[in-house]
Scaffold this active site. Structure first.
Site, short mmCIF file in Angstrom:
data_model
loop_
_atom_site.label_atom_id
_atom_site.label_comp_id
_atom_site.label_asym_id
_atom_site.label_seq_id
_atom_site.Cartn_x
_atom_site.Cartn_y
_atom_site.Cartn_z
N LYS A 207 -2.06 1.28 -9.20
CA LYS A 207 -2.32 -0.09 -10.03
C LYS A 207 -3.95 -0.70 -10.58
O LYS A 207 -4.60 -0.15 -11.51
CB LYS A 207 -1.61 -1.60 -10.06
CG LYS A 207 -1.92 -2.54 -10.94
CD LYS A 207 -1.88 -3.82 -10.65
CE LYS A 207 -1.73 -4.73 -11.58
NZ LYS A 207 -0.79 -5.87 -11.12
N GLU A 213 -6.11 2.87 1.32
CA GLU A 213 -5.17 3.78 1.56
C GLU A 213 -4.95 4.92 0.55
O GLU A 213 -4.22 6.15 0.47
CB GLU A 213 -3.40 3.43 1.74
CG GLU A 213 -3.69 2.10 3.37
CD GLU A 213 -3.78 1.05 2.74
OE1 GLU A 213 -4.08 0.78 1.88
OE2 GLU A 213 -3.09 -0.42 3.17
N GLY A 269 2.96 -6.03 -8.67
CA GLY A 269 3.28 -4.13 -8.13
C GLY A 269 4.43 -4.63 -7.76
O GLY A 269 5.18 -3.10 -7.55
N ARG A 270 4.92 -5.07 -7.06
CA ARG A 270 5.74 -5.78 -6.70
C ARG A 270 7.29 -5.26 -7.46
O ARG A 270 8.98 -5.20 -7.41
CB ARG A 270 6.84 -5.41 -5.66
CG ARG A 270 6.09 -7.38 -5.96
CD ARG A 270 6.36 -8.63 -4.69
NE ARG A 270 6.04 -9.90 -4.93
CZ ARG A 270 4.75 -9.93 -4.93
NH1 ARG A 270 3.49 -8.98 -4.91
NH2 ARG A 270 4.00 -11.71 -5.66
N GLU A 355 6.34 -11.05 -0.11
CA GLU A 355 5.58 -10.95 -0.76
C GLU A 355 5.65 -11.99 -2.16
O GLU A 355 4.76 -12.03 -1.86
CB GLU A 355 4.62 -9.53 -0.88
CG GLU A 355 3.52 -9.05 -1.52
CD GLU A 355 2.98 -8.43 -1.40
OE1 GLU A 355 3.82 -7.75 -2.72
OE2 GLU A 355 2.01 -7.51 -0.60
N HIS A 386 27.12 -0.26 14.72
CA HIS A 386 27.22 0.13 15.47
C HIS A 386 25.92 -0.21 16.14
O HIS A 386 25.67 0.40 17.12
CB HIS A 386 27.42 1.62 15.34
CG HIS A 386 28.91 1.30 15.31
ND1 HIS A 386 29.98 2.44 16.17
CD2 HIS A 386 29.11 2.09 13.95
CE1 HIS A 386 30.49 2.93 15.47
NE2 HIS A 386 30.19 2.41 14.07
N LYS A 506 -7.22 -7.22 4.88
CA LYS A 506 -8.03 -6.18 4.35
C LYS A 506 -9.50 -5.82 4.62
O LYS A 506 -10.22 -5.06 5.05
CB LYS A 506 -7.41 -5.93 3.06
CG LYS A 506 -6.36 -5.37 3.10
CD LYS A 506 -6.15 -5.38 1.03
CE LYS A 506 -4.34 -5.73 0.26
NZ LYS A 506 -5.18 -5.42 -1.01
C1 G6Q Z 1 2.39 -5.60 -4.64
C2 G6Q Z 1 1.38 -5.68 -4.69
C3 G6Q Z 1 1.15 -4.54 -3.30
C4 G6Q Z 1 0.82 -3.50 -4.53
C5 G6Q Z 1 -0.08 -2.61 -3.36
C6 G6Q Z 1 -0.60 -0.79 -4.42
O1 G6Q Z 1 2.78 -7.03 -5.87
O2 G6Q Z 1 0.37 -6.22 -5.25
O3 G6Q Z 1 2.00 -3.86 -2.24
O4 G6Q Z 1 1.29 -2.47 -5.04
O5 G6Q Z 1 -1.01 -3.31 -2.81
O6 G6Q Z 1 -1.27 -1.59 -5.06
P1 G6Q Z 1 -2.36 -0.46 -6.10
O7 G6Q Z 1 -0.82 -0.52 -7.10
O8 G6Q Z 1 -3.15 -1.68 -7.27
O9 G6Q Z 1 -3.21 0.28 -5.98
#
Ligand code: G6Q
Length: 538
Positions: A207, A213, A269-270, A355, A386, A506
């Site tokens: 996003k 990462e 994001g989520r 989250e 199990h 972070k």
């Molecule tokens: C979700 C969070 C988080 C996000 C990641 C990736 O609700 O905001 O999990 O999706 O940190 O972020 P980017 O899509 O910006 O790389």
């Protein structure tokens, strides 16, 4: 400013009602009422939701729903659907529901109808995925794409991985999908092991397009590709596409914005798997199936938006969660899909729920003073039976369970399905009704073993029985949990749409990176942190 939750009339009634209910046995509730298992049920299109095995009576339910009303759930729900900026800490609308709104719908954000924008991106995704799936999209050396690697993390990974695994049965099998999320180089190395760059498409899903990462993995992918393809930078255009809200950063990375699929800041994001973040899903299952998934999401959105509270699956699920967390002091919720394709569903839900509702202050920034989000966890059945089910049946913790099963199997291999579903139904029965010492003794068990073989029972569960796992029903399932999270956040008066708790670590990592790379840097952390850095340096 909303009233303190614990001062609400229904909260107080629930407190005293809890005193009456806490020792009531499910066994007795079922014995007293022969139709309980048929009445505490909702059937909404393909979903049969049995919530009879919960430690509630009709009165509990009516108090819980009264609390939801008193808390203003309906108004908050309307505010979300209508594009009000309910993500108050980030001053954003929350409109994942607009991502699956049908073409002619209107959803306004600051006076602008976003639905045509959503459909323009969907059409672009469709065109692109048709090209890749048919082999018409050629790589730098003229070969078609065989491998798709999604690079993203958190919300830009967990939804796509979950949906790919869940809908693998519907996927085009001559395309192979891999997902890279971790900054640990092993993740990337294994994802590209044995594949040829000539036939590989990378989707950089981010996003913000700034995430450490994802940007690190994207750079590594670029280097890997160019090394294999003789260093010609023009190859990037044929092997990299981006999904992002940040066009500037995308073109800076070297991806043509023609090959970018956009979304908007009103998609968290989520909550983004039905945005262009779902590109890998569409590539795997094709646009028709993808649209079916959107239709399923929309159907559940509409159910949540319009059904009365007492017939509303996400509302009832959400309020049961409140009952257990805030009155029984329950701290975890188990998710047990009896469907192997849903193996990543619990991990996906962990982010969605934890989250979102892992917050300790109210919308006004006051300490909540009551319990909020619980730990979600789980594994597919029958595997979990199990291993950790022992604790669920006989441990000292109370763990409400969600069983998720499907009537029709995708792969018909008798007798597997009957065995699978028998186990799912049996687990809910065993948890609720247990086995008494008398019953154990009657089997001739030695006296010294009787206590060990007793099942206390009275352990609650929901069962979601769905016709078949297909894109549409997966969509319904996802939206159902999304809205359950929202319901709880409204009761708790917290913001489920920010995630400030992921920031501190972070930032501290950014301080430590140069300290690992330059051993002359003087360390000024606490003694433990200093020692760990020294140990790594040595
Ligand atoms: C979700 C969070 C988080 C996000 C990641 C990736 O609700 O905001 O999990 O999706 O940190 O972020 P980017 O899509 O910006 O790389």
């Amino acid at each position: 400013m909303s009233a303190l939750l614990t001062n609400l009339t229904h909260w107080k009634s629930l407190e005293s009602h809890f005193g009456e209910i806490k020792n009531v046995q499910l066994k007795d509730l079922f014995e007293k009422d022969g139709t309980r298992g048929e009445r505490f049920v909702l059937k909404v299109s393909d979903i049969y939701f049995d919530y009879s095995k919960h430690r509630i009576t009709e009165e509990t339910l009516s108090l819980l729903l009264g609390l939801a009303e008193e808390r203003g759930l309906e108004a908050r729900r309307a505010a979300m659907f209508s594009g009000e900026k309910i993500n108050s800490t980030e001053n954003r609308a929350v409109l994942h529901t607009a991502l699956r709104a049908p073409k002619g719908a209107t959803v306004l954000v600051d006076g602008h109808n976003v639905v045509p924008d959503v459909h323009a991106v969907l059409e672009k995704m469709t065109e692109f995925s048709n090209q890749v799936r048919s082999g018409a999209w050629k790589g730098h050396t003229g070969k078609s794409i065989k491998y798709v690697v999604n690079i993203g993390i958190g919300g830009s990974d967990l939804g796509p991985v979950m949906a790919y695994e869940a809908l693998k049965h519907f996927s085009q099998r001559n395309l192979s999908f891999r997902f890279v999320s971790n900054v640990d180089g092993n993740d990337f190395a294994e994802a590209v092991e044995g594949i040829s760059a000539e036939e590989t498409l990378f989707i950089i899903s981010s996003k913000t397009f700034t995430t450490l990462e994802t940007m690190t993995n994207a750079q590594t992918a670029r280097t890997w590709l160019l090394e294999q393809l003789g260093g010609d930078a023009s190859a990037v255009a044929k092997h990299f596409v981006a999904v992002s809200t940040n066009g500037e950063a995308v073109s800076k990375f070297g991806i043509d914005t023609q090959n970018m699929f956009g979304f908007w800041d009103w998609v968290g994001g989520r909550y983004s798997m039905s945005s262009a973040i779902g590109l890998s899903t569409m590539l795997a299952i094709g646009s028709e199936h993808y649209y079916e998934m959107l239709a399923g999401l929309h159907e559940m959105d509409e159910h949540f938006r319009t059904a009365p509270l007492n017939e509303n699956i996400p509302v009832i699920m959400g309020m049961l969660g409140i009952w257990y967390a805030d009155f029984f002091g329950v701290q975890t919720q188990a998710i047990f899909p009896y469907e192997n394709y849903l193996k990543r569903f619990p991990a996906y839900l962990q982010q969605l729920t934890m989250e979102s509702n892992g917050k300790h202050v109210t919308l006004e920034g006051e300490n909540v003073g009551y319990q909020t989000g619980v730990v979600y966890w789980g594994e597919p059945g029958t595997n979990g039976q199990h291993s950790f089910y022992q604790l669920v049946h006989q441990g000292t913790l109370l763990i409400p369970c969600d069983f998720i099963g499907f009537k029709k199997p995708l792969n018909v291999l008798p007798p597997h399905q009957d065995y699978l579903i028998a186990n799912m139904i049996a687990q809910g029965e065993a948890l609720a009704f247990g086995k008494t010492a008398e019953a154990v003794k009657a089997e001739g068990v030695a006296d010294n073993l009787v206590a060990h073989k007793v099942f206390e029972g009275n352990r609650p569960s929901s069962t979601f029985f769905i016709d078949q796992l297909n894109p549409k029903n997966l969509g319904k399932l996802i939206a159902m949990y999304e809205h359950c999270v929202f319901v709880q956040s409204v009761i708790w008066d917290i913001n489920p749409f920010d995630q400030m708790g992921v920031e501190l670590g972070k930032v501290l990592a950014q301080n430590i990176i140069p300290e690992l790379q330059d051993t002359s840097k003087v360390l000024q952390h606490d003694s433990s942190t200093n020692a760990l850095i020294e140990y790594y340096r040595s």
